[in-house]
Design an enzyme around this catalytic site. Sequence first.
Site, PDB file in Angstrom:
ATOM      1  N   ALA A  15       0.836  -1.203   0.000  1.00 17.12           N
ATOM      2  CA  ALA A  15       0.000   0.000   0.000  1.00 17.12           C
ATOM      3  C   ALA A  15       0.874   1.258   0.000  1.00 17.12           C
ATOM      4  O   ALA A  15       0.644   2.201  -0.773  1.00 17.12           O
ATOM      5  CB  ALA A  15      -0.905  -0.018   1.232  1.00 17.12           C
ATOM      6  N   GLN A  46      -5.627  -5.828   1.605  1.00 14.42           N
ATOM      7  CA  GLN A  46      -5.815  -6.634   2.822  1.00 14.42           C
ATOM      8  C   GLN A  46      -6.986  -6.150   3.678  1.00 14.42           C
ATOM      9  O   GLN A  46      -7.562  -6.905   4.458  1.00 14.42           O
ATOM     10  CB  GLN A  46      -4.538  -6.610   3.675  1.00 14.42           C
ATOM     11  CG  GLN A  46      -3.299  -7.127   2.945  1.00 14.42           C
ATOM     12  CD  GLN A  46      -2.011  -6.820   3.708  1.00 14.42           C
ATOM     13  OE1 GLN A  46      -1.855  -7.148   4.871  1.00 14.42           O
ATOM     14  NE2 GLN A  46      -1.072  -6.163   3.048  1.00 14.42           N
ATOM     15  N   VAL A  81      14.851  -7.386  -0.163  1.00 13.90           N
ATOM     16  CA  VAL A  81      15.976  -6.754   0.533  1.00 13.90           C
ATOM     17  C   VAL A  81      16.339  -7.633   1.728  1.00 13.90           C
ATOM     18  O   VAL A  81      15.455  -8.125   2.432  1.00 13.90           O
ATOM     19  CB  VAL A  81      15.581  -5.328   0.989  1.00 13.90           C
ATOM     20  CG1 VAL A  81      16.624  -4.731   1.918  1.00 13.90           C
ATOM     21  CG2 VAL A  81      15.380  -4.434  -0.233  1.00 13.90           C
ATOM     22  N   CYS A 165      -4.171  -3.413  11.517  1.00 11.63           N
ATOM     23  CA  CYS A 165      -5.554  -3.014  11.815  1.00 11.63           C
ATOM     24  C   CYS A 165      -6.028  -3.596  13.154  1.00 11.63           C
ATOM     25  O   CYS A 165      -6.692  -4.639  13.181  1.00 11.63           O
ATOM     26  CB  CYS A 165      -6.507  -3.421  10.709  1.00 11.63           C
ATOM     27  SG  CYS A 165      -8.118  -2.639  10.954  1.00 11.63           S
ATOM     28  N   ALA A 312      -4.048   0.933   6.264  1.00  9.58           N
ATOM     29  CA  ALA A 312      -3.874   1.553   4.947  1.00  9.58           C
ATOM     30  C   ALA A 312      -4.365   2.998   4.988  1.00  9.58           C
ATOM     31  O   ALA A 312      -3.895   3.848   4.230  1.00  9.58           O
ATOM     32  CB  ALA A 312      -4.644   0.756   3.900  1.00  9.58           C
ATOM     33  N   CYS A 345     -10.271   2.800  11.346  1.00 11.67           N
ATOM     34  CA  CYS A 345     -10.620   1.400  11.464  1.00 11.67           C
ATOM     35  C   CYS A 345     -12.130   1.272  11.280  1.00 11.67           C
ATOM     36  O   CYS A 345     -12.884   1.587  12.202  1.00 11.67           O
ATOM     37  CB  CYS A 345     -10.185   0.940  12.861  1.00 11.67           C
ATOM     38  SG  CYS A 345      -9.971  -0.791  12.959  1.00 11.67           S
TER      39      CYS A 345
END
Length: 415
Positions: A15, A46, A81, A165, A312, A345
């Site tokens: 995101a 998600q 990474v 979340c 997000a 939320c």
Amino acid sequence: MTARHHEILIVGGGAAGITVAAQLRQQHEVHLDVAIIDPSDVHYYQAAFTLVGGGAYKLEDTRRSEGELIPDGVTWIKDAVTAFSPDTNSVSLADGTTVTYKYLVVCPGLQVNWAGIKGLKEYVGRYGVCSNYSPNTVEYTFEMLKSLKPGMKAVFTQAPMPIKCPGAPQKAVYLAADYLAKSGIRTHVDVRFLTATPAIFGVPFYAKELVKVAARHNIPVSYNHNLVDIDGRKRKATFAITAGEQQGQTVTLDYDMLHVTPPQSAPDFVKASPLANTAGFVDVHANSLQHTKYKNVFSLGDAAGTANSKTAAAVRKQAPVVVRNILHLINGGALEDAYDGYGACPLTTGYGKVLMAEFIYGGKPTPTLPLDPRKERLVNWWIKTDFLPRLYWDYMLKGKVSFPEHNTAYVEPAA
Ligand SMILES: Cc1cc2nc3c(=O)[nH]c(=O)nc-3n(C[C@H](O)[C@H](O)[C@H](O)COP(=O)(O)OP(=O)(O)OC[C@H]3O[C@@H](n4cnc5c(N)ncnc54)[C@H](O)[C@@H]3O)c2cc1C
């Protein structure tokens, strides 16, 4: 060993990474050489997983190909990474190569630690153990819900913070209770919620309402109960009690359906790096999102060491701040302390009902709509199931920045 260089290097194309890259590409006055490093072929929305687990959204609608989302003109380095070397402005990749940068944006999200609960890795996806926290197991949540019969037991858990979340675990239990009510068997199925946290929600303003929602659904809530062991074959879940009179003891429950929120943490390669704070997250300033030591490094999203709710929704408000601050570094302006800790939320308290919890640092409520934010509403269900997914795919990930503003001047009504 080969080496590559990009002016702006983004670690993680979720995101946060896609949003930042897309916004950087909107800057027409400067040509920026931007690259995203991400090993994943797929990108999930998600935030809709809770709906998938409740049978109200299709998993396939949460999934897009990562390649299609990488903005035009941005280089995609399809690798992981493994290490950061901020003193030499470089990162190491799993294939053994090194990439150097002028500016670094770190956003690889949270690491889900399936091995953090005994038996979870072994049993998740079978023997009644389900979880909305993975695209591989989220559809099994609804399968289990549909399989419940009178006399059965459904147990829902919440891991210690940080989790993605923080309201998502209880959204799952409210949808389950409502599903059973609509099927006419709610009073015959034992549904309970056990959370490792000391309160139902971290923001007291909304927690007061959510306690009432759980009571209305007849869901007993146990606080400071941390799931530590699952015996899938015997269908038993053991919790460690972490506070109160029974602190140090364990309790074991039988279940037919066990919805697990797995423990989560900063990714190991972030934790082990010079960029990490003591909790393992990227050590950035709360409002500018600039690293406290390495001034050409920024972080946002779930991997950032900021005290906002890991959502997000937070990324939507953080990304423009990171982008503007990188441009200030490039153009010589002063950095902006503009991120106020916003997170949101949308708590699905039943089918067709959502309590829209929006707040900033310090747990101050900051609703976007001029409506009492304590109320569950049908319009919020539409926002959650229809408006927010479109906002995500068509605006946020496309780099568009003008979104409705949350009301920071909102005053909590007297009790
Ligand atoms: C069940 C559930 C319910 C949720 N509900 C909501 C909600 O209602 N509202 C809301 O706003 N948010 C919700 N969220 C949270 C939201 O999805 C996250 O906060 C958001 O995706 C964070 O963005 P991010 O870019 O930081 O991390 P992510 O979107 O998770 O992306 C991280 C990216 O980094 C990549 N990556 C990982 N390791 C490496 C590496 N070593 N090298 C390179 N790349 C790497 C990954 O492949 C991934 O693409 C929910 C999440 C879940 C799981």
